[in-house]
Design an enzyme around this catalytic site. Sequence first.
Site, PDB file in Angstrom:
ATOM      1  N   HIS A   8      48.181  10.118  -6.298  1.00 46.19           N
ATOM      2  CA  HIS A   8      48.043  10.299  -4.849  1.00 46.19           C
ATOM      3  C   HIS A   8      47.250   9.141  -4.252  1.00 46.19           C
ATOM      4  CE1 HIS A   8      48.801  14.926  -4.776  1.00 46.19           C
ATOM      5  NE2 HIS A   8      49.855  14.222  -5.108  1.00 46.19           N
ATOM      6  N   ASP A  10      44.899   9.005  -2.133  1.00 45.68           N
ATOM      7  CA  ASP A  10      43.440   9.125  -2.036  1.00 45.68           C
ATOM      8  C   ASP A  10      42.759   8.857  -3.377  1.00 45.68           C
ATOM      9  OD1 ASP A  10      44.583  11.448  -3.032  1.00 45.68           O
ATOM     10  OD2 ASP A  10      42.958  12.734  -2.327  1.00 45.68           O
ATOM     11  N   HIS A 282      44.439  22.787  -4.008  1.00 44.70           N
ATOM     12  CA  HIS A 282      43.115  22.668  -4.601  1.00 44.70           C
ATOM     13  C   HIS A 282      42.492  24.054  -4.746  1.00 44.70           C
ATOM     14  CE1 HIS A 282      42.982  18.317  -4.398  1.00 44.70           C
ATOM     15  NE2 HIS A 282      43.448  18.379  -3.162  1.00 44.70           N
ATOM     16  N   HIS A 304      36.470  14.629  -7.186  1.00 44.46           N
ATOM     17  CA  HIS A 304      37.330  14.922  -6.044  1.00 44.46           C
ATOM     18  C   HIS A 304      36.674  15.916  -5.089  1.00 44.46           C
ATOM     19  CE1 HIS A 304      40.973  16.004  -3.756  1.00 44.46           C
ATOM     20  NE2 HIS A 304      41.419  14.814  -4.148  1.00 44.46           N
TER      21      HIS A 304
END
Length: 509
Positions: A8, A10, A282, A304
Amino acid sequence: MSLLLSFHSDHAASLPYFLEKTTFKGPVFITLATKAIYKLLLSDYVKVSKVSVEDMLYDEQDILRSMDKIEMLLISIWAASVRQLGTSLELPCLWLILLVFEYFTLDPTVRAAEIPQFSLDICIIESTYGVQLHQPRNVREKRFTNVIHSTISQGGRVLILAFALGRAQGLLLILDEYLSNHPELNNIRIYYASPLAKSIENFNEVGPSVVMASPSGLQSGFSRKLFEMWFSDKKNECVIPGYVVEGTLAKTIINERKEGTLMNGLTAPLNMQVHYISFSAHADFAQTSTFLKELMPPNIILVHGEANEMGRLKQKLITQFMYFNSEKMAKTIGRLAEKTPEVGETVSDLLVKKAFTYQIMALDDLHVFSQLSIANISLRITIAYSGAFGVLKHRLKQIFESVESLPDEEYEGPSFGVRERLTVKYESEKHISLHWRSDPISDMVSDSVVALVLNISREIPKVVVESEEATKTEEENNKKAEKVIHALLVSLLGDVKFGENGKLVISVD
């Protein structure tokens, strides 16, 4: 060493800059599938970026050169999914690691992670939502579809902020199932605005519609332009279906829904309704703690997450799973280290933690071996008290073993000490003061004394009120008796008058 956990943007978008534009020379570990998607994803990013060449952080050649510096990992997949939800990473001559990332998803396109049947050394786990709890999936789906249905029925438009491709796919499947059960909505158009869309000017849909557009934070692009076109109409709705980063417009309109800022810097009233319905994959705290309870790893690495959420999750896990911590070793330093303790002897003083090391040192050595210093806190409190000072001392003697009078010359007036920890001083007819040096026991003693003083203060006005009421009742009874006697004498003797001091004067011919 750098370990790339996900393809991803990010996670992976800064890797070419990190490898080609900085002095980092360590190894970078990545899985085979992640490495392949990493190249495709960032190559597309470079192609669709609208910034000038001078402002680009890196180009396609930097991406290709970074590929040569990435080392492959031997992996085994424990949760089959397109998002690499649960993966054991076997690093040669290192540890057995479980990477758990976006693992408890209920997305219809993705399977959740499974519990591996082996012992681990390290578990790397996400902390995106910290100690927050998600609503049940069926509740969120019902809220989502209700917003769509009610808005369309009123002739409005719905802007859904698109997050990751998998999340968008999952929401489209929810909408598809809902529309199939509601044929009255079959004429409604649903659009997915690709990031590769050329221009919003080509979008001229009129009437009710649903548009899923990116970016999810409303920083710019298709979603921002649609938002500015629609946010002044109270019939329209905006759905934010996932995690929102601090500092973005999307986060702002969740917290403050009165106005919106246009790209030209002006503000305008925000009439559009905003709904935050998270479908993020998440995990929340309940899922994280349940997974770790089953896994029981000796070491946990949180990744994260924002610093505040990560800190809250760390403290909650420490409280809930204290047995995760293995034995710790502490070194004695300073004067405590001058003598070797005997076997079984207890060493006690200050335990100081710095980073991952523990040291035991004497109180007087604290400023020598650390940047900490010792300070004493002296506390004073003044309390309203109009009772007798001796009564207070007597009541305290009934509670505490040691209550001793102190010299008037030293304390400038009547005072006494309680357990050699607290001083009670007479200040005036209406006030006393308490003085003590703060520590757990002295603070507890002071709380007890304050409670007693307040209790006595409540009792004093109660006694006074009772006394006044008794006096008043007695006077009323005396007056009634006088009237009865006066009436009796008048009936018998005729001329009876009230004299001074409550006397009755009888005139006899």
